[in-house]
Design a protein around this motif. Structure first.
Motif, short mmCIF file in Angstrom:
data_model
loop_
_atom_site.label_atom_id
_atom_site.label_comp_id
_atom_site.label_asym_id
_atom_site.label_seq_id
_atom_site.Cartn_x
_atom_site.Cartn_y
_atom_site.Cartn_z
N ALA A 265 0.82 -1.23 0.00
CA ALA A 265 0.00 0.00 0.00
C ALA A 265 0.85 1.27 0.00
O ALA A 265 0.43 2.30 -0.52
CB ALA A 265 -0.92 0.00 1.21
N LEU A 266 2.04 1.20 0.60
CA LEU A 266 2.85 2.42 0.71
C LEU A 266 4.00 2.45 -0.29
O LEU A 266 4.78 3.40 -0.32
CB LEU A 266 3.39 2.55 2.15
CG LEU A 266 2.32 2.60 3.26
CD1 LEU A 266 2.96 2.65 4.64
CD2 LEU A 266 1.41 3.81 3.09
N SER A 267 4.09 1.39 -1.12
CA SER A 267 5.30 1.24 -1.95
C SER A 267 5.52 2.38 -2.94
O SER A 267 6.64 2.81 -3.16
CB SER A 267 5.27 -0.10 -2.70
OG SER A 267 4.21 -0.06 -3.62
N SER A 268 4.43 2.90 -3.51
CA SER A 268 4.64 3.88 -4.59
C SER A 268 4.70 5.31 -4.07
O SER A 268 4.83 6.25 -4.86
CB SER A 268 3.52 3.74 -5.62
OG SER A 268 2.31 4.07 -4.98
N LEU A 269 4.56 5.51 -2.77
CA LEU A 269 4.57 6.88 -2.24
C LEU A 269 6.02 7.34 -2.10
O LEU A 269 6.90 6.56 -1.77
CB LEU A 269 3.88 6.94 -0.87
CG LEU A 269 2.47 6.37 -0.83
CD1 LEU A 269 1.88 6.56 0.55
CD2 LEU A 269 1.59 7.02 -1.86
N ASP A 270 6.22 8.62 -2.32
CA ASP A 270 7.57 9.17 -2.28
C ASP A 270 7.91 9.52 -0.82
O ASP A 270 7.75 10.67 -0.40
CB ASP A 270 7.56 10.41 -3.19
CG ASP A 270 8.85 11.17 -3.10
OD1 ASP A 270 9.86 10.54 -2.82
OD2 ASP A 270 8.80 12.40 -3.30
N ILE A 271 8.31 8.49 -0.05
CA ILE A 271 8.61 8.70 1.38
C ILE A 271 10.12 8.57 1.57
O ILE A 271 10.73 7.62 1.08
CB ILE A 271 7.86 7.64 2.24
CG1 ILE A 271 6.34 7.83 2.10
CG2 ILE A 271 8.29 7.72 3.70
CD1 ILE A 271 5.52 6.73 2.74
N GLY A 272 10.73 9.54 2.28
CA GLY A 272 12.19 9.55 2.44
C GLY A 272 12.69 8.33 3.21
O GLY A 272 13.43 7.50 2.70
N ARG A 273 12.28 8.23 4.49
CA ARG A 273 12.64 7.06 5.30
C ARG A 273 11.36 6.45 5.81
O ARG A 273 10.48 7.15 6.32
CB ARG A 273 13.52 7.47 6.50
CG ARG A 273 14.95 7.68 6.12
CD ARG A 273 15.77 8.09 7.34
NE ARG A 273 16.22 6.95 8.15
CZ ARG A 273 17.12 7.07 9.13
NH1 ARG A 273 17.64 8.24 9.43
NH2 ARG A 273 17.50 6.00 9.83
N ARG A 274 11.24 5.13 5.70
CA ARG A 274 10.06 4.43 6.19
C ARG A 274 10.51 3.42 7.23
O ARG A 274 11.39 2.59 6.97
CB ARG A 274 9.28 3.79 5.04
CG ARG A 274 10.11 3.13 3.98
CD ARG A 274 9.31 2.68 2.77
NE ARG A 274 9.16 3.74 1.79
CZ ARG A 274 8.13 3.83 0.93
NH1 ARG A 274 7.19 2.91 0.93
NH2 ARG A 274 8.06 4.81 0.07
N VAL A 275 9.91 3.52 8.42
CA VAL A 275 10.39 2.74 9.57
C VAL A 275 9.21 2.02 10.22
O VAL A 275 8.23 2.65 10.62
CB VAL A 275 11.04 3.69 10.62
CG1 VAL A 275 11.62 2.88 11.77
CG2 VAL A 275 12.10 4.58 9.99
N PHE A 276 9.31 0.69 10.33
CA PHE A 276 8.28 -0.05 11.05
C PHE A 276 8.53 0.04 12.55
O PHE A 276 9.68 -0.10 13.02
CB PHE A 276 8.28 -1.52 10.63
CG PHE A 276 7.57 -1.78 9.33
CD1 PHE A 276 6.24 -1.42 9.15
CD2 PHE A 276 8.23 -2.42 8.28
CE1 PHE A 276 5.57 -1.69 7.94
CE2 PHE A 276 7.57 -2.68 7.08
CZ PHE A 276 6.24 -2.32 6.91
N ILE A 277 7.45 0.27 13.30
CA ILE A 277 7.52 0.34 14.76
C ILE A 277 6.30 -0.39 15.32
O ILE A 277 5.40 -0.73 14.55
CB ILE A 277 7.59 1.83 15.22
CG1 ILE A 277 8.03 1.93 16.69
CG2 ILE A 277 6.26 2.56 14.98
CD1 ILE A 277 8.53 3.29 17.09
N HIS A 278 6.24 -0.62 16.64
CA HIS A 278 5.15 -1.38 17.26
C HIS A 278 5.15 -2.78 16.62
O HIS A 278 4.18 -3.23 16.02
CB HIS A 278 3.80 -0.68 17.07
CG HIS A 278 2.66 -1.29 17.85
ND1 HIS A 278 1.97 -2.39 17.42
CD2 HIS A 278 2.10 -0.97 19.03
CE1 HIS A 278 1.02 -2.70 18.28
NE2 HIS A 278 1.09 -1.85 19.28
N ILE A 279 6.30 -3.46 16.76
CA ILE A 279 6.49 -4.75 16.09
C ILE A 279 6.22 -5.86 17.12
O ILE A 279 6.83 -5.88 18.20
CB ILE A 279 7.93 -4.84 15.54
CG1 ILE A 279 8.22 -3.62 14.65
CG2 ILE A 279 8.14 -6.14 14.77
CD1 ILE A 279 9.69 -3.33 14.47
N ASN A 280 5.31 -6.75 16.75
CA ASN A 280 4.92 -7.80 17.71
C ASN A 280 5.98 -8.88 17.79
O ASN A 280 6.70 -9.15 16.82
CB ASN A 280 3.57 -8.41 17.31
CG ASN A 280 2.99 -9.21 18.45
OD1 ASN A 280 2.86 -8.69 19.56
ND2 ASN A 280 2.68 -10.46 18.21
#
Ligand code: MLT
Ligand code: MN
Length: 312
Positions: A265-280
């Protein structure tokens, strides 16, 4: 702006106290492949002197202890703290229980949606935070709110909250209440995302989100930094690992993988840094040498860890 990850795990942390799943067992045994993690929270500061917490986890006392940024000023009064405010994204235990750690008479602002402030109000244990000193401020959705301002105007932190698809806190679900409907009584404001700005740059913090809709993709497009819900890799992983009979969707969390997942869902957005948080603790990306970890990194994602510091 300095952004410091106090805790990167979902509720329960890694290892979770009663869990012998692969990640919890490895972290408990001291394996270098799975780092221990506390429950999710960020600390943000425009100047390195005054700090705002985004969520207050049950691990907050330990997190503050491990973070010199948040220690009292040795040249200040006998009791002092650089923590000026706490902003809440929902009323889940892993995001509000740490408020109880912040008793002891320190002046603070707590900012949250009216829905979440109503939950605090209905739980008298939070009255331990002296109402004279601890202000509770409702945030209106989609409006910027001034959280920090220095007298000289040089230091500022503003936050704009917005609703995201999600769910009411687990302990507020009432399966016996037919009027709650399939949404379990969830209303707007139960789960929000935050855009945080120092007046020059801004980033997003969305530790809980059930679905990426068009409104959310519009907001995130072009952002230099996004922290996003990384609870599960696969919707049914808790069931598959024999840990809990619930899907991610039932818990109000999008998973990383799959056609409806966050990677896609977020792959095509122009985001500088993408960080996963709240990881189970069930998520295979926590294992540094897993295929899933390699896959999310290949797609440009970082996995938050406790003590991660970013400057924007
Ligand atoms: C969640 O993120 O779904 C909640 O933190 C679950 C919980 O309250 O344990
Ligand atoms: Mn949680």
């Amino acid at each position: 702006m300095i952004i410091y990850v106090l805790g990167s795990a979902a509720g329960g942390g890694v290892p979770q106290w009663n869990c012998r799943g692969a990640n919890s067992a490895a972290a408990r045994a001291g394996s270098s492949a799975v780092k221990p993690r506390t429950q999710s929270s960020l600390a943000v500061s425009p100047d390195g002197r005054r700090w705002v917490l985004l969520n207050a986890s049950p691990d907050l006392r330990e997190q503050i202890g491990n973070t010199p940024h948040l220690h009292p000023d040795l040249n200040g009064p006998p009791r002092n703290s650089p923590i000026a405010a706490v902003v809440l994204t929902n009323a889940d235990v892993d995001h509000v229980a740490g408020l109880l750690t912040l008793r002891e008479g320190h002046p603070l602002a707590i900012l949250a949606s009216s829905r979440v402030l109503d939950v605090l109000k209905a739980n008298p244990i939070f009255n331990v935070l002296d109402g004279e000193k601890v202000r509770r401020l409702p945030m209106q959705m989609n409006r910027w709110v001034e959280v920090l301002r220095s007298n000289d105007g040089l230091c500022q932190l503003d936050i704009r909250p917005y609703p995201v698809p999600g769910k009411i806190a687990l302990y507020l679900e009432d399966p016996e209440d037919p009027s709650a409907g399939p949404a379990l009584g969830t209303s707007e404001g139960d789960t929000i995302g935050l855009e945080i700005s120092d007046g020059k740059r801004s980033f997003h913090y969305i530790p809980g989100c059930a679905r990426v809709d068009a409104a959310l993709t519009d907001r995130l497009k072009g952002s230099p930094l996004v922290f996003f819900d990384g609870t599960l890799f696969t919707d049914d992983e808790l069931i598959a690992q024999g840990l809990l009979a619930k899907t991610g969707q039932r818990m109000g969390h999008i998973s990383m993988s799959g056609p409806q997942g966050s990677l896609s869902a977020l792959s095509s957005l122009d985001i500088g840094r993408r960080v996963f948080i709240h990881i189970n603790n069930s998520n295979p990306v926590l294992r540094q040498d897993s295929n899933e970890r390699a896959e999310v990194e290949r797609q440009g994602w970082e996995i938050a860890f406790d003590g991660m510091e970013l400057t924007l």
